[in-house]
Write a protein that holds these residues in place. Structure first.
Motif, PDB file in Angstrom:
ATOM      1  N   CYS A 164       0.846  -1.194   0.000  1.00 32.90           N
ATOM      2  CA  CYS A 164       0.000   0.000   0.000  1.00 32.90           C
ATOM      3  C   CYS A 164       0.888   1.252   0.000  1.00 32.90           C
ATOM      4  O   CYS A 164       2.028   1.202  -0.487  1.00 32.90           O
ATOM      5  CB  CYS A 164      -0.953   0.010   1.187  1.00 32.90           C
ATOM      6  SG  CYS A 164      -2.212   1.320   1.094  1.00 32.90           S
ATOM      7  N   ASN A 165       0.393   2.349   0.524  1.00 37.22           N
ATOM      8  CA  ASN A 165       1.226   3.543   0.661  1.00 37.22           C
ATOM      9  C   ASN A 165       1.156   4.048   2.081  1.00 37.22           C
ATOM     10  O   ASN A 165       0.085   4.429   2.565  1.00 37.22           O
ATOM     11  CB  ASN A 165       0.789   4.670  -0.285  1.00 37.22           C
ATOM     12  CG  ASN A 165       1.594   5.932  -0.023  1.00 37.22           C
ATOM     13  OD1 ASN A 165       1.190   6.797   0.747  1.00 37.22           O
ATOM     14  ND2 ASN A 165       2.781   6.034  -0.606  1.00 37.22           N
ATOM     15  N   ASP A 244      -3.532   1.258   9.941  1.00 33.35           N
ATOM     16  CA  ASP A 244      -4.684   2.155  10.088  1.00 33.35           C
ATOM     17  C   ASP A 244      -5.240   2.113  11.500  1.00 33.35           C
ATOM     18  O   ASP A 244      -5.828   3.087  11.966  1.00 33.35           O
ATOM     19  CB  ASP A 244      -5.758   1.765   9.069  1.00 33.35           C
ATOM     20  CG  ASP A 244      -5.255   2.035   7.673  1.00 33.35           C
ATOM     21  OD1 ASP A 244      -5.427   3.146   7.181  1.00 33.35           O
ATOM     22  OD2 ASP A 244      -4.602   1.138   7.102  1.00 33.35           O
TER      23      ASP A 244
HETATM   24  O1  MRU Z   1      -7.606   3.208   1.918  1.00 36.24           O
HETATM   25  P1  MRU Z   1      -6.391   4.051   2.165  1.00 36.24           P
HETATM   26  O2  MRU Z   1      -5.624   4.387   0.949  1.00 36.24           O
HETATM   27  O3  MRU Z   1      -6.679   5.230   3.061  1.00 36.24           O
HETATM   28  O4  MRU Z   1      -5.500   3.054   2.961  1.00 36.24           O
HETATM   29  C1  MRU Z   1      -4.941   3.336   4.139  1.00 36.24           C
HETATM   30  C2  MRU Z   1      -3.525   3.273   3.966  1.00 36.24           C
HETATM   31  O5  MRU Z   1      -2.943   4.202   3.481  1.00 36.24           O
HETATM   32  C3  MRU Z   1      -2.798   2.062   4.281  1.00 36.24           C
HETATM   33  O6  MRU Z   1      -3.515   1.057   4.838  1.00 36.24           O
HETATM   34  C4  MRU Z   1      -1.483   2.356   4.951  1.00 36.24           C
HETATM   35  O7  MRU Z   1      -0.728   1.225   4.850  1.00 36.24           O
HETATM   36  C5  MRU Z   1      -1.614   2.796   6.387  1.00 36.24           C
HETATM   37  S1  MRU Z   1      -1.805   4.495   6.604  1.00 36.24           S
HETATM   38  C6  MRU Z   1      -0.191   5.080   6.892  1.00 36.24           C
END
Ligand code: MRU
Length: 353
Positions: A164-165, A244
């Motif tokens: 993910c990011n 999260d």
């Molecule tokens: O659905 P998103 O893009 O808001 O996803 C959350 C995240 O960015 C990831 O789960 C991430 O790994 C954790 S937040 C630093």
């Protein structure tokens, strides 16, 4: 008011308060366009959070706080009670946007608590805005400290996988998991990164690969289906991801697919780390009570505008999954690294806070 593209820039400050407006990178346009949008209405911020213009747990925590900053400016209240009631209405709208990341509720609550300490309408407005700005600045400092704490776990010439990011784009700047990777490089070690694509909406390819390339890292992209291959063939030394929500037992809720990456890492004896600030740790909620956001099926039945599945097909599209503590080598925070048994080590981190 329509979103307005205001400038194209090369610096990755994801969200910012400027001239009584909220400025953020429109992440739905990345990697093709780096566009900043500006908002002067908290409803626009709520919309930006639900449509993933801004995403990532720490970034939506600060965005929620900035949303309340706009709400105090929009309010026509003349008494403290009226203003607090307007703020509460805005809080509910912002809070309803996304359920899984704990930072959103954390950021909103922090602002509400500060607002209640104000005596007059003017004072509350000032307190809310300055607290929100402070939270944004602190986010960067926390990420840098977390990065330093985590960098000692990584070696020269490591190839680090991330999912993910959890970078500058998921925070105000610098990043959590990618902050650790940045700090490792800043400590003089040479590192390479493997980013997973992260279907269905490709935060790995659209955001992590973009961000790391933008900042001069050696980054390769793999499809999510190549995680096992990469690990089995010695392409990965360590894994670091963001989170999260982490509950007190050390169960980690993160982007869908994290559990698979962690399971594969365990299978291949590869250390699996999670990097997240204390604001992502939820000491109240039990693991079974965390709400996993289910997102719309069209994210799975197509890629961008292109349809890739038959019409009328059923879809299951959870946005997050849970990785159990036995798969986790360490949880990196700004207060240090928690290791198993997590319940004990996490509570020590809070005690030191
Ligand atoms: O659905 P998103 O893009 O808001 O996803 C959350 C995240 O960015 C990831 O789960 C991430 O790994 C954790 S937040 C630093």
């Amino acid at each position: 008011m329509e979103n307005q593209a205001i400038k194209i820039d090369s610096s990755l400050r994801t969200v910012e308060w400027k001239d009584n407006k909220v400025i953020m990178i429109d992440q739905t346009k990345l990697p093709n366009e780096l566009i900043f949008v500006e908002y002067d209405d908290f409803n626009q911020v709520a919309d930006a959070i639900s449509t993933l213009v801004v995403r990532g747990a720490p970034a939506i925590g600060v965005s929620g706080a900035f949303g309340l900053g706009l709400a105090v400016l929009q309010s026509k209240a003349i008494t403290k009670d009226e203003l607090l009631s307007d703020l509460e209405d805005a809080r509910k709208i912002l809070f309803a946007t996304r359920p899984t990341a704990v930072n959103l509720g954390w950021g909103l609550e922090k602002i509400m608590n500060v607002a209640k300490t104000g005596e007059t309408v003017e004072q509350i407005k000032e307190l809310v805005i300055s607290q929100a700005k402070q939270m944004a600045d602190e986010d960067i400092e926390i990420n840098k400290t977390m990065g330093k704490n985590g960098s000692t776990l990584f070696d020269d010439n490591d190839t680090i996988m991330t999912h993910c990011n959890a970078g500058a784009l998921a925070t105000v700047a610098y990043g959590t998991a990618l902050g650790v990777i940045r700090a490792t490089r800043e400590s003089g070690k040479n590192v390479k990164v493997i980013a997973t694509e992260t279907r269905p909406i490709q935060q790995g390819s659209r955001l992590t690969a973009f961000e790391l390339k933008h900042d001069g890292f050696d980054v390769s992209l793999v499809p999510d289906t190549a995680v096992g291959y990469s690990m089995a063939n010695g392409l990965v030394n360590k894994v670091v991801v963001g989170a999260d929500r982490i509950v007190k037992t050390g169960h980690v809720f993160n982007k869908i697919g994290t559990y698979q990456v962690a399971t594969m890492a365990k299978q291949h004896g590869i250390p699996f780390y999670v990097a997240a600030p204390l604001s992502t740790i939820d000491l109240e909620t039990n693991v079974d009570d965390v709400i996993i956001e289910m997102r719309k099926g069209s994210e799975v039945t197509g890629i961008g505008e292109k349809k890739t599945a038959p019409d009328g097909i059923g879809v299951i599209n959870p946005a997050f999954d849970m990785t159990p503590p036995e798969l986790i080598s360490g949880i990196i925070t700004e207060k240090g690294v928690a290791t198993a048994p997590f319940e004990e080590s996490i509570s020590k981190l809070f005690a030191a806070n």
